[in-house]
Enzyme design. Structure first.
Site, PDB file in Angstrom:
ATOM      1  CG  HIS A 105      -2.163  -0.931   0.795  1.00  0.00           C
ATOM      2  ND1 HIS A 105      -2.244  -2.218   1.237  1.00  0.00           N
ATOM      3  CD2 HIS A 105      -3.205  -0.739  -0.044  1.00  0.00           C
ATOM      4  CE1 HIS A 105      -3.328  -2.775   0.712  1.00  0.00           C
ATOM      5  NE2 HIS A 105      -3.926  -1.902  -0.061  1.00  0.00           N
ATOM      6  NE  ARG A 109      -6.138   0.465  -2.239  1.00  0.00           N
ATOM      7  CZ  ARG A 109      -5.686   0.532  -3.498  1.00  0.00           C
ATOM      8  NH1 ARG A 109      -5.531   1.693  -4.080  1.00  0.00           N
ATOM      9  NH2 ARG A 109      -5.379  -0.580  -4.151  1.00  0.00           N
ATOM     10  NE  ARG A 113     -10.954  -1.138  -0.177  1.00  0.00           N
ATOM     11  CZ  ARG A 113      -9.714  -1.493  -0.488  1.00  0.00           C
ATOM     12  NH1 ARG A 113      -9.492  -2.459  -1.354  1.00  0.00           N
ATOM     13  NH2 ARG A 113      -8.686  -0.869   0.057  1.00  0.00           N
ATOM     14  CD  GLU A 121      -9.996  -7.813  -2.244  1.00  0.00           C
ATOM     15  OE1 GLU A 121      -8.958  -7.271  -2.643  1.00  0.00           O
ATOM     16  OE2 GLU A 121     -10.718  -7.305  -1.372  1.00  0.00           O
ATOM     17  CG  ASN A 177      -3.346  -4.746  -6.013  1.00  0.00           C
ATOM     18  OD1 ASN A 177      -2.978  -4.870  -7.163  1.00  0.00           O
ATOM     19  ND2 ASN A 177      -3.734  -3.597  -5.501  1.00  0.00           N
ATOM     20  CG  ASP A 178      -5.665  -8.437  -1.448  1.00  0.00           C
ATOM     21  OD1 ASP A 178      -4.621  -8.718  -0.844  1.00  0.00           O
ATOM     22  OD2 ASP A 178      -6.314  -7.406  -1.229  1.00  0.00           O
ATOM     23  NE  ARG A 191      -1.337  -6.124  -1.622  1.00  0.00           N
ATOM     24  CZ  ARG A 191      -2.493  -5.480  -1.720  1.00  0.00           C
ATOM     25  NH1 ARG A 191      -3.631  -6.130  -1.551  1.00  0.00           N
ATOM     26  NH2 ARG A 191      -2.537  -4.216  -1.998  1.00  0.00           N
ATOM     27  CB  CYS A 226     -10.243  -1.479  -8.463  1.00  0.00           C
ATOM     28  SG  CYS A 226     -10.653  -2.672  -7.188  1.00  0.00           S
TER      29      CYS A 226
END
Ligand code: PEP
Ligand code: MG
Length: 580
Positions: free
Chosen positions: A191, A298, A334, A433, A456-457, A467, A504
């Site tokens: 992040h 986020r 989200r 995800e 990403n996940d 990650r 996303c």
């Protein structure tokens, strides 16, 4: 001059002076001292002990006031460590006998203390090793004579060099002051890296030992496009990089000209290119780069880098601001994705062995319903001010969506009773995800209005690759055939159920992947604002038919390398000037 290779985290080039953040995490260098420096070292140690004692007592008083006496007991243990006569004796003796600097001796002595505790059977005593580390950090900070500067209080422009940066650190970065950063740890989808791209700060992560190689105030070149850092560059290199910086800016400027053109293929297929944001301040970048709304907000970043939970009103104001400023474009809010690499010390959650597999995101919200309900209240209250949608992160199966929807309808009912206006048709989406959600997406689709794929996940969970771990970053392969087959499954599942599907995760912003993602049938791509023009240029350079053919071919290949080669070949054909 020294060049280090890391992971390119955020594009652009910057030249500036090194500012170390979190000095206390660094390895303390061993330095021999002369005999006449012994007493000075010992008195510095005594002063540092006294200062640390004062600090701990103050924290103990604050904690006792806020949380009660019981919670403050831990600081009594810290004081005991600090005043331990054996520790004091060992350190003073060590300095005298070995003629080595006091910081180093202290670290060595405390390391043996920590090892003793860590090897104990009793889990309580074992846990005390952490307290020793905490006390050590405090003493060292005082010994080094440095108040801990935070990013938020920086006064000059700097390049931040750190072992690692937490998302809370990055959220307080002020672009005017932090012009670049370089870290030992981290990967492209951590992040911290995501935040750097959001704030358009060039960054290189995963450098492994930049904190050892660079010195405070060294001149540093951060080349975030190629993942390179150059320490104390010579004149020739500096000149070359200054030119690179200019050409990057020209390139950016040229692309931004595409801002008002539609993201449409040569045969007229339209796709939505939206932006990911973390804080309302980023809206200006979204507009500058032509983002058509927010595909991922986020929201947890509002909760980070502070000491208490934001009130409903504060959350409402942030959501309303984004909704109003982006209107008539949609904004997907989200719900909180806390946990993983985003911690809130003030929630007092138990430490976890595997936080990315733990009480994270929707799991945390379903375990702390008041926290979740407060956020839903704020979202609903903001919903009349624009086109807001809500989306749940880290869904693993349909039951979680049903539970979350149930809580949402309770909050709606409550607002209705109070006469508070909200959008009754607020659209609800699920982030896909986790592989289990991908494989059961048909039933999830029945409960929501849209999907957004969090690659990403999805990649981390499908390939079992942490990650944020730079040591295995080479195995983090977005083009792994397993990932592609999961994507196809999700996209087809959504379309069969009659709902739209976006992406996303960071994969959505890689222009090399754009033809493949178009061909797989995604309706929306949401990314860091900075990369929108580049992706749009690709969309406008090919037909949907070509893209579909390409994705069919890709799905028949068996390795990520083969798929990447196929995509590069395509990129060379459609935009030869953009491929290096
Ligand atoms: C993702 O997982 O792809 C995503 C977009 O969410 P985050 O990076 O915040 O986990
Ligand atoms: Mg995610």
């Amino acid at each position: 001059m020294k060049e280090l290779k890391g992971i390119p985290a955020s594009p652009g080039v910057m030249v500036g002076k090194v500012f170390f953040l979190d000095k206390e995490e660094f390895e303390i260098k061993k330095r021999p001292i002369r005999k006449d420096m012994v007493s000075k070292n010992i008195s510095r140690f005594q002063e540092a002990l006294a200062k640390t004692e004062e600090e701990i007592k103050e924290i103990r008083a604050q904690v006792a006031k806020r949380l009660g006496k019981e919670e403050a007991y831990i600081f009594d243990a810290h004081l005991l460590i600090l005043k331990d006569p054996y520790l004091i004796k060992k350190v003073t003796q060590g300095v005298k006998e070995e003629l080595i600097n006091v910081e180093y001796i202290l670290s060595q002595v405390l390391e043996t203390f920590r090892e003793t505790f860590s090897s104990m059977e009793d889990s309580y005593l074992k846990g005390r090793a952490v307290d020793i580390k905490d006390v050590e950090r405090r003493i060292l900070r005082n010994l080094l004579g440095k108040e801990r500067e935070t990013l938020a209080t920086l006064k000059e422009e700097v390049i931040v060099v750190a072992h690692d940066l937490s998302p809370s650190d990055t959220v307080s970065m002020h672009k005017e002051k932090v012009i670049g950063f370089a870290t030992d740890m981290g990967t492209k989808t951590s992040h911290t890296a995501i935040m750097a791209r959001a704030l358009e700060i060039p960054a290189v992560v995963g450098l492994k030992n930049i904190t050892q190689e660079a010195q405070a105030l060294d001149t540093l070149i951060v080349d975030g496009s190629h993942g390179l850092v150059i320490i104390t560059p010579d004149k020739k290199t500096l000149k070359r990089y200054r030119k690179d910086k200019e050409s990057f800016e020209v390139f950016e400027h040229e692309l931004v000209k595409l801002k008002d053109l539609p993201a449409q293929t040569l045969d007229g297929h339209r796709i939505i290119l939206a932006a990911n944001i973390e804080v309302p301040d980023e809206i200006k970048y979204v507009k500058e780069h032509g983002g058509e709304g927010i595909g991922l907000y986020r929201t947890e970043f509002l909760h980070l880098g502070r000491d208490d939970l934001p009130s409903i009103d504060e959350q409402f104001k942030a959501y309303r601001e984004v909704a109003q400023k982006l209107s008539p474009h949609p904004v997907i809010i989200r719900t909180l994705d806390l946990g993983g690499d985003k911690f809130l010390s003030y929630l007092n959650l138990a430490p976890e062995m595997n936080p990315f597999l733990g009480l994270r995101a929707i799991r945390l919200c379903l375990a702390d319903i008041p926290l979740f309900k407060d956020q839903l209240r704020a979202i609903l209250r903001a919903s009349p001010y624009g086109d807001l949608k809500v989306m749940y992160p880290m869904i693993s199966g349909v039951e979680e969506v049903k539970k979350a929807n149930q809580i949402l309808s309770e909050v709606k009912e409550e607002l209705k009773k109070k006469g508070i206006p909200f959008n009754k048709n607020l659209e609800v989406g699920a982030m896909i995800e986790i592989p289990s959600a991908a494989l059961t997406c048909e039933s999830i689709a029945k409960e929501v209005d849209f999907f957004s794929i969090g690659t990403n996940d999805l990649i981390q969970y499908a390939l079992a690759i942490d990650r944020v771990n730079e040591n295995i970053a080479y195995l983090y392969q977005p083009l792994h055939p397993a990932v592609l087959h999961l994507l196809k499954r999700i996209i087809d599942g959504a379309h069969k159920a009659g709902i739209w599907v976006g992406m996303c995760g960071e994969m959505a912003g890689e222009s090399l992947f754009t033809p493949l993602l178009l061909g797989l049938g995604l309706d929306e791509l949401s990314m860091s604002p900075i990369v929108i023009p580049e992706v749009k240029e690709v969309v406008r350079s090919l037909t949907l038919k070509e893209a579909e053919e390409l994705s069919r071919k890709a799905l028949n290949l068996s390795t990520a390398q083969e798929i990447e080669a196929l995509l590069k070949e395509k990129a060379r054909k459609i935009l030869p000037e953009a491929v290096t």
